[in-house]
Design an enzyme around this catalytic site. Structure first.
Site, PDB file in Angstrom:
ATOM      1  CD  GLN A 103      27.937  11.538  89.987  1.00  0.00           C
ATOM      2  OE1 GLN A 103      28.799  12.213  90.516  1.00  0.00           O
ATOM      3  NE2 GLN A 103      27.865  10.224  90.174  1.00  0.00           N
ATOM      4  CG  ASP A 106      28.405  10.027  78.478  1.00  0.00           C
ATOM      5  OD1 ASP A 106      27.174   9.893  78.576  1.00  0.00           O
ATOM      6  OD2 ASP A 106      29.214   9.271  79.070  1.00  0.00           O
ATOM      7  CG  HIS A 121      27.384  16.694  87.269  1.00  0.00           C
ATOM      8  ND1 HIS A 121      28.325  15.774  87.654  1.00  0.00           N
ATOM      9  CD2 HIS A 121      26.862  17.186  88.431  1.00  0.00           C
ATOM     10  CE1 HIS A 121      28.377  15.706  88.984  1.00  0.00           C
ATOM     11  NE2 HIS A 121      27.492  16.538  89.471  1.00  0.00           N
ATOM     12  N   PRO A 217      34.045  -1.980  89.995  1.00  0.00           N
ATOM     13  CG  PRO A 217      35.094  -2.126  87.901  1.00  0.00           C
ATOM     14  CD  PRO A 217      34.071  -1.345  88.665  1.00  0.00           C
TER      15      PRO A 217
END
Ligand code: OAD
Length: 246
Positions: A103, A106, A121, A217
């Site tokens: 997704q 970057d 995306h 996490p």
């Protein structure tokens, strides 16, 4: 009680086809903020309706363009981390055995060596025309901070990302659905699982009998169908699962 990391590593070794579905968390350790972190996330600091919709862009192109330019500059300064690199190394060493669906916009998976990542995306580093280009459409740069446009018809360039309310690129979605249909193990890494259709791929994998493993996490929307939830950071966990397997 779900399985632990050693069991998941055994599942990786047994799997015929692995799909890895990634989100912003895999880039967190490269220094890229996630979207929904309560303090540092983009959507904690900015209103997505003012920055990540077509209507926002048409209403205020300079402001939206500048925000994306800042993000583009920021990701240009960071590097893929051990998680991105472990995925790329695994894919290289096991041709055809892994599909990567991301997704993230970057470009860090691609820069780590996975040019064939399925980018659901879109991409922060490639822009495109806002309206369907006409014959006249030629890109003209304006002063800093303004989106480039066609001097003849005024058509604007826009970031090549998917905004809220828009369809995903059809080819990428079809490739993602096909890979999901063929997998027997899905690793869901660094995503809150709140955005569809991406999150739906994990449910589809579960439904067709694949094992689903969440690596995060924090708790996620996918946990309830997961065969294992590893509460770890991706840059530590992925090298363990993929690189050190025997
Ligand atoms: P979110 O910000 O919703 O979720 C990021 C997830 O990464 C959270 O669940 C964190 O707990 C987890 N995380 C943080 N650090 C991590 C680490 N080191 N290792 C593993 N996980 C970690 O981001 P996404 O789920 O990617 O869409 O968001 C999905 C979409 O919503 C984005 O693609 C974007 C956004 O609006 C568009 O721009 C279209």
């Amino acid at each position: 009680m779900t399985a632990g990391r050693d069991t998941v590593r055994a599942w990786v070794n047994e799997a015929r086809h692995i799909v890895v579905l990634t989100g912003a968390g895999v880039s967190a350790e490269s220094g890229v903020p996630t979207f929904r972190d309560a303090l540092t996330g983009f959507w904690a600091r900015f209103d997505p309706q003012e920055l990540a919709t077509e209507a926002a862009y048409r209403a205020n192109p300079a402001q939206v363009w500048r925000w994306y330019q800042e993000r583009r500059a920021m990701v240009g300064k960071v590097q893929p981390n051990a998680g991105h690199l472990a995925l790329a190394a695994y894919a290289r060493q096991n041709p055809g055995r892994m599909s990567l669906i991301t997704q993230n916009v970057d470009g860090l998976h691609q820069r780590a060596g996975q040019a064939d990542a399925i980018a659901l995306h879109g991409s922060l580093v490639q822009d495109r025309w806002l309206d369907a280009p006409r014959n006249c459409c030629e890109e003209h740069e304006l002063q800093d901070g303004q989106p480039p446009l066609c001097a003849t018809c005024g058509n604007l360039r826009r970031p090549g990302v998917v905004w809220f309310g828009e369809n995903l690129p059809a080819e990428a979605l079809a490739a993602a659905e096909q890979a999901t249909a063929e997998c027997d193990l899905m690793l869901v890494v660094g995503t809150s699982g709140q955005v569809y259709p991406a999150a739906g791929l994990a449910f589809a994998a579960h439904q067709q009998g694949a094992r689903v493993v969440v690596i995060n996490p924090e708790t996620t929307e996918i946990d309830r169908i997961a065969d294992a939830c590893l509460r770890e950071r991706s840059a530590t966990c992925l090298p363990f699962l993929l690189m050190e397997s025997v």
